[in-house]
Design a protein around this motif. Structure first.
Motif, PDB file in Angstrom:
ATOM      1  N   PRO A 140       0.822  -1.219   0.000  1.00 51.12           N
ATOM      2  CA  PRO A 140       0.000   0.000   0.000  1.00 51.12           C
ATOM      3  C   PRO A 140       0.854   1.266   0.000  1.00 51.12           C
ATOM      4  O   PRO A 140       1.918   1.310   0.610  1.00 51.12           O
ATOM      5  N   LYS A 141       0.355   2.256  -0.715  1.00 53.13           N
ATOM      6  CA  LYS A 141       0.973   3.582  -0.661  1.00 53.13           C
ATOM      7  C   LYS A 141       0.258   4.313   0.479  1.00 53.13           C
ATOM      8  O   LYS A 141      -0.675   5.072   0.252  1.00 53.13           O
ATOM      9  N   ALA A 142       0.714   4.029   1.692  1.00 50.63           N
ATOM     10  CA  ALA A 142      -0.004   4.422   2.904  1.00 50.63           C
ATOM     11  C   ALA A 142      -0.277   5.918   2.985  1.00 50.63           C
ATOM     12  O   ALA A 142      -1.327   6.333   3.452  1.00 50.63           O
ATOM     13  N   LYS A 201      -0.269   8.003   0.339  1.00 51.35           N
ATOM     14  CA  LYS A 201      -0.722   8.522  -0.958  1.00 51.35           C
ATOM     15  C   LYS A 201      -2.019   7.866  -1.426  1.00 51.35           C
ATOM     16  O   LYS A 201      -2.755   8.428  -2.207  1.00 51.35           O
ATOM     17  N   GLY A 202      -2.273   6.633  -0.990  1.00 55.08           N
ATOM     18  CA  GLY A 202      -3.433   5.883  -1.450  1.00 55.08           C
ATOM     19  C   GLY A 202      -3.072   4.960  -2.601  1.00 55.08           C
ATOM     20  O   GLY A 202      -2.155   5.229  -3.366  1.00 55.08           O
ATOM     21  N   GLY A 203      -3.786   3.847  -2.708  1.00 61.49           N
ATOM     22  CA  GLY A 203      -3.531   2.873  -3.750  1.00 61.49           C
ATOM     23  C   GLY A 203      -2.428   1.900  -3.370  1.00 61.49           C
ATOM     24  O   GLY A 203      -2.022   1.832  -2.207  1.00 61.49           O
ATOM     25  N   GLU A 222      -1.466  -4.920   3.681  1.00 56.67           N
ATOM     26  CA  GLU A 222      -2.596  -4.001   3.662  1.00 56.67           C
ATOM     27  C   GLU A 222      -2.655  -3.260   4.997  1.00 56.67           C
ATOM     28  O   GLU A 222      -2.302  -3.829   6.030  1.00 56.67           O
TER      29      GLU A 222
END
Length: 124
Positions: free
Chosen positions: A38-40, A42-44, A116
């Motif tokens: 996960p791009k914690a 940034k999202g995605g 995740e």
């Protein structure tokens, strides 16, 4: 705790140690070639070692995270939920976040295949 989880927990400890030491190669050595991460902040998600390397390099140019595993909770589906104490600082050293969060790991062939961000569920 079943023996198979002991190996995964040691693998996770090594991954966190490498991440906190900014040793990208050692951290990536704990993961599959198509790992999803996960791009914690940034999202995605990013997938695979080179995308993770680029993501972490960019992340560390903006913030200074330190993530220490506190507890490991093996799940029936062979995943492990890790309670982590996360301290995120700006590059000047000021604390931006100091909290516990959950990291849910999946494994394949003895390596991390997915991470995740997950809520921590109190033990019953």
């Amino acid at each position: 705790m079943p023996n198979n989880f002991e190996r995964e927990i040691e693998l996770l400890r090594a991954a966190y140690k490498a991440f906190n030491a900014r040793d990208i190669d050692a951290a990536l050595a704990t993961m599959t070639a198509d790992v999803a991460w996960p791009k914690a902040f940034k999202g995605g998600f990013v997938r695979g070692p080179e995308e993770i390397r680029a993501y972490w390099t960019a992340q560390w140019s903006e913030i200074d995270p330190n993530v220490e595993p506190v507890d490991f909770d093996p799940k029936d589906d062979s995943s492990i939920l890790v309670d982590v104490h996360q301290v995120v600082r700006d590059l000047g050293g000021a604390v931006l976040a100091d909290e516990h969060t959950g990291h849910l790991f999946s494994f394949e062939d003895g390596l991390i295949s997915k991470m995740e961000i997950s809520p921590l569920v109190p033990a019953n």
